[in-house]
Design a protein around this motif. Sequence first.
Motif, PDB file in Angstrom:
ATOM      1  N   LEU A  48       0.206  51.172  -6.462  1.00  0.00           N
ATOM      2  CA  LEU A  48       1.552  51.253  -7.048  1.00  0.00           C
ATOM      3  C   LEU A  48       2.404  52.281  -6.314  1.00  0.00           C
ATOM      4  N   LEU A  49       1.800  53.425  -5.977  1.00  0.00           N
ATOM      5  CA  LEU A  49       2.541  54.457  -5.250  1.00  0.00           C
ATOM      6  C   LEU A  49       2.938  53.963  -3.861  1.00  0.00           C
ATOM      7  N   LEU A  50       2.010  53.262  -3.180  1.00  0.00           N
ATOM      8  CA  LEU A  50       2.305  52.752  -1.838  1.00  0.00           C
ATOM      9  C   LEU A  50       3.421  51.709  -1.883  1.00  0.00           C
ATOM     10  N   THR A  51       3.374  50.797  -2.851  1.00  0.00           N
ATOM     11  CA  THR A  51       4.409  49.759  -2.935  1.00  0.00           C
ATOM     12  C   THR A  51       5.764  50.347  -3.319  1.00  0.00           C
ATOM     13  N   TYR A  52       5.757  51.393  -4.157  1.00  0.00           N
ATOM     14  CA  TYR A  52       7.019  52.063  -4.473  1.00  0.00           C
ATOM     15  C   TYR A  52       7.592  52.726  -3.228  1.00  0.00           C
ATOM     16  N   TRP A  53       6.710  53.298  -2.440  1.00  0.00           N
ATOM     17  CA  TRP A  53       7.118  53.915  -1.166  1.00  0.00           C
ATOM     18  C   TRP A  53       7.701  52.866  -0.236  1.00  0.00           C
ATOM     19  N   GLN A  54       7.093  51.670  -0.211  1.00  0.00           N
ATOM     20  CA  GLN A  54       7.620  50.573   0.602  1.00  0.00           C
ATOM     21  C   GLN A  54       9.018  50.163   0.142  1.00  0.00           C
ATOM     22  N   TYR A  55       9.213  50.139  -1.171  1.00  0.00           N
ATOM     23  CA  TYR A  55      10.519  49.792  -1.732  1.00  0.00           C
ATOM     24  C   TYR A  55      11.583  50.803  -1.323  1.00  0.00           C
ATOM     25  N   LYS A  56      11.233  52.083  -1.398  1.00  0.00           N
ATOM     26  CA  LYS A  56      12.193  53.133  -1.044  1.00  0.00           C
ATOM     27  C   LYS A  56      12.507  53.136   0.454  1.00  0.00           C
ATOM     28  N   THR A  57      11.578  52.652   1.274  1.00  0.00           N
ATOM     29  CA  THR A  57      11.767  52.648   2.727  1.00  0.00           C
ATOM     30  C   THR A  57      12.590  51.467   3.204  1.00  0.00           C
ATOM     31  N   ALA A  58      12.448  50.307   2.558  1.00  0.00           N
ATOM     32  CA  ALA A  58      13.044  49.054   3.046  1.00  0.00           C
ATOM     33  C   ALA A  58      14.555  49.167   3.220  1.00  0.00           C
ATOM     34  N   ALA A  59      15.043  48.776   4.404  1.00  0.00           N
ATOM     35  CA  ALA A  59      16.480  48.817   4.694  1.00  0.00           C
ATOM     36  C   ALA A  59      16.746  48.019   5.966  1.00  0.00           C
ATOM     37  N   PHE A  60      17.993  47.653   6.169  1.00  0.00           N
ATOM     38  CA  PHE A  60      18.384  47.010   7.416  1.00  0.00           C
ATOM     39  C   PHE A  60      19.857  47.285   7.677  1.00  0.00           C
ATOM     40  N   SER A  61      20.275  47.038   8.929  1.00  0.00           N
ATOM     41  CA  SER A  61      21.659  47.262   9.310  1.00  0.00           C
ATOM     42  C   SER A  61      22.034  46.317  10.433  1.00  0.00           C
ATOM     43  N   ILE A  62      23.257  45.806  10.387  1.00  0.00           N
ATOM     44  CA  ILE A  62      23.818  44.981  11.454  1.00  0.00           C
ATOM     45  C   ILE A  62      25.022  45.703  12.024  1.00  0.00           C
ATOM     46  N   ASN A  63      24.997  45.931  13.331  1.00  0.00           N
ATOM     47  CA  ASN A  63      26.085  46.649  13.982  1.00  0.00           C
ATOM     48  C   ASN A  63      26.418  45.923  15.280  1.00  0.00           C
ATOM     49  N   GLY A  64      27.462  45.098  15.233  1.00  0.00           N
ATOM     50  CA  GLY A  64      27.814  44.323  16.417  1.00  0.00           C
ATOM     51  C   GLY A  64      26.720  43.330  16.746  1.00  0.00           C
ATOM     52  N   TYR A  65      26.124  43.466  17.952  1.00  0.00           N
ATOM     53  CA  TYR A  65      25.037  42.577  18.376  1.00  0.00           C
ATOM     54  C   TYR A  65      23.665  43.202  18.142  1.00  0.00           C
ATOM     55  N   GLN A  66      23.611  44.288  17.399  1.00  0.00           N
ATOM     56  CA  GLN A  66      22.354  44.994  17.160  1.00  0.00           C
ATOM     57  C   GLN A  66      21.876  44.794  15.731  1.00  0.00           C
ATOM     58  N   LEU A  67      20.562  44.550  15.596  1.00  0.00           N
ATOM     59  CA  LEU A  67      19.925  44.444  14.288  1.00  0.00           C
ATOM     60  C   LEU A  67      18.853  45.518  14.189  1.00  0.00           C
ATOM     61  N   THR A  68      18.891  46.279  13.099  1.00  0.00           N
ATOM     62  CA  THR A  68      17.897  47.317  12.846  1.00  0.00           C
ATOM     63  C   THR A  68      17.231  47.038  11.505  1.00  0.00           C
ATOM     64  N   MET A  69      15.908  47.054  11.473  1.00  0.00           N
ATOM     65  CA  MET A  69      15.155  46.837  10.241  1.00  0.00           C
ATOM     66  C   MET A  69      14.180  47.986  10.040  1.00  0.00           C
ATOM     67  N   ILE A  70      14.129  48.491   8.820  1.00  0.00           N
ATOM     68  CA  ILE A  70      13.190  49.559   8.469  1.00  0.00           C
ATOM     69  C   ILE A  70      12.272  49.030   7.374  1.00  0.00           C
ATOM     70  N   TYR A  71      10.995  49.105   7.611  1.00  0.00           N
ATOM     71  CA  TYR A  71      10.022  48.629   6.634  1.00  0.00           C
ATOM     72  C   TYR A  71       8.742  49.463   6.767  1.00  0.00           C
ATOM     73  N   ARG A  72       7.867  49.315   5.796  1.00  0.00           N
ATOM     74  CA  ARG A  72       6.636  50.100   5.779  1.00  0.00           C
ATOM     75  C   ARG A  72       5.472  49.228   5.316  1.00  0.00           C
ATOM     76  N   LEU A  73       4.395  49.255   6.089  1.00  0.00           N
ATOM     77  CA  LEU A  73       3.116  48.764   5.596  1.00  0.00           C
ATOM     78  C   LEU A  73       2.375  49.983   5.060  1.00  0.00           C
ATOM     79  N   PHE A  74       1.910  50.834   5.944  1.00  0.00           N
ATOM     80  CA  PHE A  74       1.477  52.181   5.568  1.00  0.00           C
ATOM     81  C   PHE A  74       2.321  53.190   6.333  1.00  0.00           C
ATOM     82  N   SER A  75       2.505  52.935   7.620  1.00  0.00           N
ATOM     83  CA  SER A  75       3.405  53.749   8.431  1.00  0.00           C
ATOM     84  C   SER A  75       4.812  53.158   8.376  1.00  0.00           C
ATOM     85  N   LYS A  76       5.795  54.010   8.561  1.00  0.00           N
ATOM     86  CA  LYS A  76       7.191  53.576   8.568  1.00  0.00           C
ATOM     87  C   LYS A  76       7.557  53.031   9.943  1.00  0.00           C
TER      88      LYS A  76
END
Length: 490
Positions: A399-427
């Motif tokens: 539960l703690l790990l999945t909550y951490w994954q939820y808090k980490t998840a994010a993405f951004s689109i900037n022009g022609y660039q795509l950035t994704m942030i996610y976590r399995l165990f490492s960010k």
Amino acid sequence: MMSEQRNIQRLHPVSIVVNLIKTIKSMIIPLVIILVGRGFEYSLNPTNENYYSTLIFIGVGLLIIISVISLAIIRWRKFVYWFEDGELRVEYGLVITKKRYIPFERIQSLNYKESIFHRPLKLVSVTVETASDQKDAEAELTAVSRQQAEEIEYQMEIAKQQTIENNKEPLTENQIEKTVIYKVSNKELILLASTSSSMGILFSAIAAIATQFNEIIPYEEIYGEMQNLIKFGVLFIVLIVLAVVLVSWFVAIAISYFANYGFQVIEEDNKLFISKGLLEKKRLTVPMNRIQGITIIENPIRQIFGYCRVVLISAGGSGESNEDKTVLLPFVKKSTAIKVLAQLFPQYNLQQNYIKAPRKSLLRYLLKPQYYFAIPIVLCSIYFYPIGLFSCVVIPPVLLLTYWQYKTAAFSINGYQLTMIYRLFSKHTFITEKKRIQSITQKQSFFAERKDIASAVVHVMSGNSGEQAYAKHFDLHEIEEIMAWYKPNH
């Protein structure tokens, strides 16, 4: 025809030894299984019942050794290479002769490796890679002199210069700018080894090996002795465990230290040259135009202290058969990594405002992984009651790990660039450009559809299998924005 071949060259005879060692390494596990399977019941005493079977075993072993040595010598004799018509031409084969012609302008990189057999004789192993996506290299010269390796580079540069229009004079060595991008320090090297996963791998290897020797190692007697030791006190057992952990830790540090010693990244002629190693030196060549993206990886321990690892997503592989990714920065402060990446990839915006996972997806993050544990926990609790109830202890950490994954998840689109942030165990912070993406897949389950939640999986070319990044459990309209952004002419 052979008469048309010019300056035919052979590998150094030490390649026979290198190939022999590779073959022997592949035979170690079968040999151990045979030895252990018989319980080491061998004898050279004529009166022993195992005498004749031992002689047969030795005879078969000698026959195999002679065959392996003979094949290695024949393979060395039949392997030749030469330069002709702007190509590197290789001829090899034991029974069937094969020829491979590699145009120099198609060669993307030459990767060098110096083992303990190469270095005393000033030899190198050269791996030739082209733009193809096949797993294996186009050609591997297991042992050539430095001069021969430099000749391949020289021929390759001449061929590429001839393809450049309006360039009448090739660049001289002084005109090619070399820039040292990164060089690991001793402090970083020790911290890298101390926070790596080598110790866990070492423990796993020891445990795996130990399970293969049940008939040789008297585990029951050892267990009985351990029971007697426990009578002397828990402190004594704790000290033994700590000693084993410390020894394993120091061994892991030594392995990582030797592997990454002298790690250095140099930028030259639109290429990155990555060199490392103490006992076995390696130099990888990564063309900048083959880099599909980058990933910044922060494991929990390193993240606490602000350190990270940066790997390159490169089409065509890294040149190392036992590694899937090319490490650009093995261990560095994240602030330093941002500066280095800004210098190498000015097209990337590394400081952005991110879209975070919505609150309504929190329940999905928390509950979905529990489905995989629910049935085993129920079965353990029923069939091994009451001890089986202890299986429930895995629920809070998950539960703690999945909550951490939820808090980490994010993405951004900037022009022609795509950035994704996610976590399995490492960010993981994944950065790429639109033109580098092979495909984007939108996913939505029946239950997610009811809450307008969806996920996206991004695929880019990397080595033989490709690389993926994730944006899990975001608002449907946000995932649709990613899909719309990826459409042609958008």
